[in-house]
Design a protein around this motif. Sequence first.
Motif, PDB file in Angstrom:
ATOM      1  N   GLN A  85       0.833  -1.203   0.000  1.00  0.00           N
ATOM      2  CA  GLN A  85       0.000   0.000   0.000  1.00  0.00           C
ATOM      3  C   GLN A  85       0.869   1.255   0.000  1.00  0.00           C
ATOM      4  OE1 GLN A  85      -2.365  -0.672   3.478  1.00  0.00           O
ATOM      5  NE2 GLN A  85      -3.862  -1.951   2.421  1.00  0.00           N
ATOM      6  N   ALA A  86       1.967   1.205   0.756  1.00  0.00           N
ATOM      7  CA  ALA A  86       2.877   2.355   0.793  1.00  0.00           C
ATOM      8  C   ALA A  86       3.546   2.567  -0.559  1.00  0.00           C
ATOM      9  CB  ALA A  86       3.930   2.148   1.880  1.00  0.00           C
ATOM     10  N   ILE A  87       3.943   1.471  -1.220  1.00  0.00           N
ATOM     11  CA  ILE A  87       4.554   1.571  -2.547  1.00  0.00           C
ATOM     12  C   ILE A  87       3.558   2.155  -3.547  1.00  0.00           C
ATOM     13  CG2 ILE A  87       5.423   0.228  -4.492  1.00  0.00           C
ATOM     14  CD1 ILE A  87       6.765  -1.631  -2.491  1.00  0.00           C
ATOM     15  N   ASP A  88       2.312   1.687  -3.466  1.00  0.00           N
ATOM     16  CA  ASP A  88       1.269   2.203  -4.339  1.00  0.00           C
ATOM     17  C   ASP A  88       1.102   3.715  -4.143  1.00  0.00           C
ATOM     18  OD1 ASP A  88      -1.103   2.567  -5.838  1.00  0.00           O
ATOM     19  OD2 ASP A  88      -2.325   2.132  -4.068  1.00  0.00           O
ATOM     20  N   TYR A  89       1.023   4.148  -2.905  1.00  0.00           N
ATOM     21  CA  TYR A  89       0.867   5.570  -2.602  1.00  0.00           C
ATOM     22  C   TYR A  89       2.106   6.348  -3.052  1.00  0.00           C
ATOM     23  CZ  TYR A  89       0.019   9.781   0.188  1.00  0.00           C
ATOM     24  OH  TYR A  89      -0.179  11.080   0.598  1.00  0.00           O
ATOM     25  N   TYR A  90       3.274   5.801  -2.778  1.00  0.00           N
ATOM     26  CA  TYR A  90       4.539   6.454  -3.151  1.00  0.00           C
ATOM     27  C   TYR A  90       4.626   6.655  -4.660  1.00  0.00           C
ATOM     28  CZ  TYR A  90       9.574   6.771  -4.052  1.00  0.00           C
ATOM     29  OH  TYR A  90      10.811   7.155  -4.503  1.00  0.00           O
ATOM     30  N   ASN A  91       4.285   5.618  -5.430  1.00  0.00           N
ATOM     31  CA  ASN A  91       4.387   5.706  -6.884  1.00  0.00           C
ATOM     32  C   ASN A  91       3.392   6.698  -7.471  1.00  0.00           C
ATOM     33  OD1 ASN A  91       6.479   3.844  -7.145  1.00  0.00           O
ATOM     34  ND2 ASN A  91       5.089   2.107  -7.378  1.00  0.00           N
ATOM     35  N   TYR A 119      11.499  -8.140  -2.570  1.00  0.00           N
ATOM     36  CA  TYR A 119      12.959  -8.129  -2.525  1.00  0.00           C
ATOM     37  C   TYR A 119      13.523  -6.922  -1.780  1.00  0.00           C
ATOM     38  CZ  TYR A 119      11.889 -11.315  -6.348  1.00  0.00           C
ATOM     39  OH  TYR A 119      11.370 -12.330  -7.101  1.00  0.00           O
ATOM     40  N   ILE A 120      12.682  -6.009  -1.353  1.00  0.00           N
ATOM     41  CA  ILE A 120      13.156  -4.824  -0.654  1.00  0.00           C
ATOM     42  C   ILE A 120      13.703  -5.201   0.715  1.00  0.00           C
ATOM     43  CG2 ILE A 120      12.416  -2.640   0.408  1.00  0.00           C
ATOM     44  CD1 ILE A 120      10.502  -2.234  -1.860  1.00  0.00           C
ATOM     45  N   ILE A 127      11.131   2.143   6.036  1.00  0.00           N
ATOM     46  CA  ILE A 127      11.345   3.553   5.688  1.00  0.00           C
ATOM     47  C   ILE A 127      10.310   4.000   4.654  1.00  0.00           C
ATOM     48  CG2 ILE A 127      12.957   5.187   4.656  1.00  0.00           C
ATOM     49  CD1 ILE A 127      15.233   3.415   5.753  1.00  0.00           C
ATOM     50  N   VAL A 128      10.026   3.154   3.671  1.00  0.00           N
ATOM     51  CA  VAL A 128       9.038   3.497   2.652  1.00  0.00           C
ATOM     52  C   VAL A 128       7.669   3.706   3.284  1.00  0.00           C
ATOM     53  CG1 VAL A 128       7.794   2.631   0.630  1.00  0.00           C
ATOM     54  CG2 VAL A 128      10.269   2.345   0.778  1.00  0.00           C
ATOM     55  N   VAL A 129       7.303   2.832   4.215  1.00  0.00           N
ATOM     56  CA  VAL A 129       6.003   2.965   4.886  1.00  0.00           C
ATOM     57  C   VAL A 129       5.945   4.261   5.691  1.00  0.00           C
ATOM     58  CG1 VAL A 129       4.448   1.957   6.592  1.00  0.00           C
ATOM     59  CG2 VAL A 129       5.629   0.467   4.966  1.00  0.00           C
ATOM     60  N   ARG A 159       9.234   3.970  11.766  1.00  0.00           N
ATOM     61  CA  ARG A 159      10.559   4.592  11.800  1.00  0.00           C
ATOM     62  C   ARG A 159      11.439   3.902  12.836  1.00  0.00           C
ATOM     63  NH1 ARG A 159      12.859   8.789  14.891  1.00  0.00           N
ATOM     64  NH2 ARG A 159      14.580   9.865  13.812  1.00  0.00           N
ATOM     65  N   GLY A 160      10.867   3.588  13.998  1.00  0.00           N
ATOM     66  CA  GLY A 160      11.632   2.870  15.025  1.00  0.00           C
ATOM     67  C   GLY A 160      12.075   1.501  14.552  1.00  0.00           C
ATOM     68  N   LEU A 161      11.187   0.805  13.840  1.00  0.00           N
ATOM     69  CA  LEU A 161      11.564  -0.503  13.289  1.00  0.00           C
ATOM     70  C   LEU A 161      12.707  -0.354  12.290  1.00  0.00           C
ATOM     71  CD1 LEU A 161       8.102  -2.241  12.646  1.00  0.00           C
ATOM     72  CD2 LEU A 161       9.820  -2.870  14.359  1.00  0.00           C
ATOM     73  N   ALA A 162      12.649   0.684  11.464  1.00  0.00           N
ATOM     74  CA  ALA A 162      13.703   0.907  10.470  1.00  0.00           C
ATOM     75  C   ALA A 162      15.048   1.127  11.150  1.00  0.00           C
ATOM     76  CB  ALA A 162      13.348   2.108   9.589  1.00  0.00           C
TER      77      ALA A 162
END
Length: 507
Positions: A85-91, A119-120, A127-129, A159-162
């Motif tokens: 979902q984050a990739i979709d929004y980002y793109n 593969y990310i 970070i993308v999320v 962010r904390g997980l990243a």
Amino acid sequence: MPGAKQCWECRKRRLVCDFERPACIKCRDRGVQCPGYDHKPLRWVAPGETRSKKRKAQQRSVGQSAVTRVSRVHFKDAGATHLIQAIDYYNRVISPDLLATNRRASDNPFFVPPAAAAYILPAIAEIVVSTALGHRILQSRQCSTSDRVALATKLQHHRGLAIRLMADVLATDGMRTSDEMLACVLVFLFAEIQQSISSCWRQHVDAAWTIINSRGGLGDLIHSHAQFRHLFRYFTIIDVFGATTSPPLDVGRAHRQLDVLPVLPTLYRDGLQTCVPCPPELLGHVILVNHFRAQLCGPAAEQKKNHLFAAAGETLQKICDFSVHQWVDDTVLPSLLMDDAEKAREHASLASSQTKARRWIWLALTSAFKSAIALYCISTVFDGRTYESGDNDTACNDLASCSDVRMFHVETLRTNLQTVASDERGQLRKFTIWLLVVLGVVTDPSDETCKRFITGELKWISGHVGISSPLIAIGVLEKIWQTSCTRADKKGVGWDGLFEKPYIFAL
């Protein structure tokens, strides 16, 4: 089954569900991934888009255009669902703003194919999320306070997980200078600047440089890691433009930037593949001015100042001699027209009205960069300093003439930024953050009209691009205006006294 809830897919389509667990047979027979019965599947929508029929009707009534939807992709794993979902929004929403050409999909090097989600790296996935969440918070003007708090809580969680996942990579033997670690540091740096959560971006830049230098230097990596080239391009912009709105660099960091000059043509190319569409020649002059500034604040500055004055004078002359019309006509327009073969055939001639309009805005933006860089050179090297005249100091005119040049470029910068802001398309308007900050620094604090224009544009950029740095810029400029610490008001206060910590206003 009394009291049982239908699966979310059957409820959405108003079908009678068979209540089978873990997934209903009706969805399976239709070839649809059953979303289950518990948590409603969520999809991030672009700002202004809504799934409410009532709100859609309201939006249509006020003339708002519908936002094109993309098909949803369901994953069984919740983390993978958040990522896709984050990739979709980002793109759809973020990546087009990363290029001055507004390229989309596969033509944009920042586009992330949804299939790449598998593969990310885990740290980059988080970070993308968090980046998508931060962007949505800033663009969702109509969100309730509770919704914003919920989004901010999720952002901090991811962010904390990243950070923890990056620490794990760093702690692994043989991974400290790996491609994986370098990619994590660069992407995390970009996310931190976009969200302006931490002021430690300079430390992240230093960490990236440490890895780059341990791998043979930026020149080697540009050629051996072509897939990282767009990341290195943004990294260079952050390092160079970030130095302009920060305390003076130490000599070591300034020399590090000088090492970029030989590879700048390969790395930065025509300057259109970023959201800082500054001509490469002018970007090189910014690097030189950063170097002059560091030298003037470094050891033995008193002995070097006349030599630096002459060298800076030569650089200022080159900035003033830069041909805006030639660069736009020979570099910008051919690149824009070649992006789309059909548009190239339709608008192949400069006689086209649309091409003329685009050319006019690009001339204004490029002229604004030229004036802003000239003002940065004058303000950091010449203003507030005295120099002894010498027989060999013939590269620059006297300070009185330099003052005239300054006044000319202040007015030119303001006029051209107003022209860019008037563009109905608004594409290039998004890329003026640094230019507005320079105008704010050099403008007269009693000029309320200019101050309102600057703050209004910065607020517009923050809301439309989804970054918080323009709002931080407003705070910095208001502090400068309140204390009257502009270049024209206090000769004893130089550019170096205006920024108490490193800021980055280039993204």
